[in-house]
Design an enzyme around this catalytic site. Sequence first.
Site, PDB file in Angstrom:
ATOM      1  N   ASP A  77       0.883  -1.168   0.000  1.00 19.91           N
ATOM      2  CA  ASP A  77       0.000   0.000   0.000  1.00 19.91           C
ATOM      3  C   ASP A  77       0.915   1.211   0.000  1.00 19.91           C
ATOM      4  O   ASP A  77       2.032   1.175  -0.555  1.00 19.91           O
ATOM      5  CB  ASP A  77      -0.961  -0.082   1.202  1.00 19.91           C
ATOM      6  CG  ASP A  77      -2.221   0.758   1.009  1.00 19.91           C
ATOM      7  OD1 ASP A  77      -2.198   1.968   1.275  1.00 19.91           O
ATOM      8  OD2 ASP A  77      -3.251   0.190   0.567  1.00 19.91           O
ATOM      9  N   ASP A  78       0.483   2.286   0.630  1.00 11.75           N
ATOM     10  CA  ASP A  78       1.244   3.529   0.643  1.00 11.75           C
ATOM     11  C   ASP A  78       2.627   3.311   1.281  1.00 11.75           C
ATOM     12  O   ASP A  78       2.849   2.326   1.992  1.00 11.75           O
ATOM     13  CB  ASP A  78       0.452   4.563   1.458  1.00 11.75           C
ATOM     14  CG  ASP A  78       0.716   5.981   0.998  1.00 11.75           C
ATOM     15  OD1 ASP A  78       1.715   6.217   0.297  1.00 11.75           O
ATOM     16  OD2 ASP A  78      -0.088   6.860   1.362  1.00 11.75           O
ATOM     17  N   LYS A 153      -3.939  -0.536  -6.677  1.00 15.15           N
ATOM     18  CA  LYS A 153      -4.918   0.267  -5.939  1.00 15.15           C
ATOM     19  C   LYS A 153      -4.560   1.716  -6.205  1.00 15.15           C
ATOM     20  O   LYS A 153      -3.451   2.150  -5.876  1.00 15.15           O
ATOM     21  CB  LYS A 153      -4.813  -0.061  -4.442  1.00 15.15           C
ATOM     22  CG  LYS A 153      -5.580   0.884  -3.512  1.00 15.15           C
ATOM     23  CD  LYS A 153      -5.477   0.369  -2.068  1.00 15.15           C
ATOM     24  CE  LYS A 153      -6.007   1.349  -1.041  1.00 15.15           C
ATOM     25  NZ  LYS A 153      -5.840   0.838   0.339  1.00 15.15           N
ATOM     26  N   ASP A 155      -5.384   5.321  -5.228  1.00 13.92           N
ATOM     27  CA  ASP A 155      -6.039   6.141  -4.213  1.00 13.92           C
ATOM     28  C   ASP A 155      -6.329   7.538  -4.780  1.00 13.92           C
ATOM     29  O   ASP A 155      -5.934   7.837  -5.919  1.00 13.92           O
ATOM     30  CB  ASP A 155      -5.116   6.212  -2.980  1.00 13.92           C
ATOM     31  CG  ASP A 155      -5.892   6.343  -1.688  1.00 13.92           C
ATOM     32  OD1 ASP A 155      -7.047   6.807  -1.731  1.00 13.92           O
ATOM     33  OD2 ASP A 155      -5.350   5.993  -0.626  1.00 13.92           O
ATOM     34  N   SER A 187     -10.286   3.974  -5.744  1.00  8.69           N
ATOM     35  CA  SER A 187     -10.849   4.612  -4.552  1.00  8.69           C
ATOM     36  C   SER A 187     -11.832   5.722  -4.935  1.00  8.69           C
ATOM     37  O   SER A 187     -12.474   6.326  -4.066  1.00  8.69           O
ATOM     38  CB  SER A 187      -9.730   5.187  -3.687  1.00  8.69           C
ATOM     39  OG  SER A 187      -8.829   4.168  -3.350  1.00  8.69           O
ATOM     40  N   ARG A 212     -13.553   1.118  -3.660  1.00  9.22           N
ATOM     41  CA  ARG A 212     -13.927   1.506  -2.303  1.00  9.22           C
ATOM     42  C   ARG A 212     -15.083   2.489  -2.373  1.00  9.22           C
ATOM     43  O   ARG A 212     -15.149   3.318  -3.272  1.00  9.22           O
ATOM     44  CB  ARG A 212     -12.724   2.175  -1.631  1.00  9.22           C
ATOM     45  CG  ARG A 212     -11.555   1.228  -1.330  1.00  9.22           C
ATOM     46  CD  ARG A 212     -11.778   0.499  -0.022  1.00  9.22           C
ATOM     47  NE  ARG A 212     -12.083   1.459   1.043  1.00  9.22           N
ATOM     48  CZ  ARG A 212     -11.163   2.180   1.682  1.00  9.22           C
ATOM     49  NH1 ARG A 212      -9.894   2.035   1.413  1.00  9.22           N
ATOM     50  NH2 ARG A 212     -11.519   3.039   2.625  1.00  9.22           N
ATOM     51  N   ASP A 216     -12.096   4.217   5.653  1.00 10.56           N
ATOM     52  CA  ASP A 216     -11.079   3.195   5.940  1.00 10.56           C
ATOM     53  C   ASP A 216     -11.503   2.338   7.129  1.00 10.56           C
ATOM     54  O   ASP A 216     -11.971   2.862   8.141  1.00 10.56           O
ATOM     55  CB  ASP A 216      -9.753   3.859   6.321  1.00 10.56           C
ATOM     56  CG  ASP A 216      -9.102   4.538   5.143  1.00 10.56           C
ATOM     57  OD1 ASP A 216      -9.680   4.534   4.038  1.00 10.56           O
ATOM     58  OD2 ASP A 216      -8.000   5.089   5.332  1.00 10.56           O
TER      59      ASP A 216
HETATM   60  C1  GLA Z   1      -6.237   6.098   2.286  1.00 11.34           C
HETATM   61  C2  GLA Z   1      -6.827   4.761   1.872  1.00 11.34           C
HETATM   62  C3  GLA Z   1      -6.285   3.663   2.770  1.00 11.34           C
HETATM   63  C4  GLA Z   1      -4.749   3.642   2.653  1.00 11.34           C
HETATM   64  C5  GLA Z   1      -4.180   5.002   3.005  1.00 11.34           C
HETATM   65  C6  GLA Z   1      -2.699   5.081   2.707  1.00 11.34           C
HETATM   66  O1  GLA Z   1      -6.661   6.495   3.551  1.00 11.34           O
HETATM   67  O2  GLA Z   1      -8.226   4.781   1.945  1.00 11.34           O
HETATM   68  O3  GLA Z   1      -6.812   2.416   2.396  1.00 11.34           O
HETATM   69  O4  GLA Z   1      -4.409   3.276   1.349  1.00 11.34           O
HETATM   70  O5  GLA Z   1      -4.830   6.041   2.256  1.00 11.34           O
HETATM   71  O6  GLA Z   1      -2.136   6.309   3.025  1.00 11.34           O
END
Ligand code: GLA
Length: 403
Positions: A77-78, A153, A155, A187, A212, A216
Amino acid sequence: MLAITLLVLCAVGTQALDNGLARTPPMGWLIWERFRCNTNCKLDPNNCVSEKLVKEMADRMVEDGYKDVGYEYVNLDDCWSDKERDAQGRLQADPDRFPSGIKSLADYIHSRGLKMGIYGDYGTKTCAGYPGSLGHLQTDAQTFADWGIDMLKLDGCNSNVTTMKKGYPEMTKYLNATGRPILFSCSWPDYERAAKIPINYTLVADNCNIWRNYDDINDSWGSITGIIDYYDKTQDTLVPAAGPGHFNDPDMIVVGDQGINVNQANAQMAMWSIFAAPLLMSNDLRNIQPVYRDILQNKEVIRINQDPAGKMGKRVLTLGPKVDVWLRHLNPWETYAIVFLSQDTRPRTVSLKLEQLGLTYGFGYQLRDVINHKFIGYWTPGESHNYTMPATGVLMIYAYGNE
Ligand code: GLA
């Protein structure tokens, strides 16, 4: 003639996602909920976002039975990337935490028979402040494909949300153009919801494999029920949007983390299966109690989640305070998953006739409790029976027409 011209124009204008992926909801592991943006490998070498951590999870997925029951994707992820792009304007991994680079990590994951997911952001920066893809969408799509990435993913932090209806489909086009099937997780609708912009789910489903729609998740029962309540409120919009190749994503599975108990863990798996939702676990597979591992690997529940018809279920009844009944139609005809969900903090029993749920098949149904792996009975639509739920938990039933 006009009709034909219009048809041709429409066909040319359509850039729908055509990767053939996610015919059933994707299953795998995603780093975020459990490990967040922990980049301090000096202080916490075993839990920082790094190639070491991701490889260890891939190993656990294979060696501890997760792969055998269908978990497949291993996703960053991030906070995986460097703060700067390289000299050619490409994203690059943080060199200290990913010394071998992402391509080599993807190779490792593939060598274990798994697939690799990565994270990007449609805006100028990711939510945690790493480089975003705005102005680089095409380059980034190609870089991910060159590395052998299997899921993206994307975002939406730090962007102009009003441009997403154009921008996300643009990324779809670039992903298609790479020729590599990359499952696309968007997202986009979540940001539109938050910005109170109307969501066009037809467009979303044409361009994304999963998306999404809501806040979160975190490792708590309150967070899980908050998401369920949102899905309940919006089900008339969400249900028609879902189908093979395109599913709503209520966010990660937190089973095996430390904030929910066994009943609540079964409830999350059951509800995410009613939703036909991705099962992307975010937990520490190196350190998980057997009872939670069994819940994550419950084949009867997973089979419902992975039903090939890909229909999303919905709430069909409310039976008194905090008790709802959810129903998902499965393949073949007269086959259903039923979930009695109780948000009460004590056990509850309710009485019900199957016909109240719309199960009216004259020959009746065989019922199985798929959480406790027990046959319940053979019941006709008009009989009243009692159904008991544990405190903050579910009774989940597989019902199939009697032959
Ligand atoms: C957002 C996304 C999370 C995650 C964070 C990462 O909040 O909705 O799922 O990916 O960013 O910083």
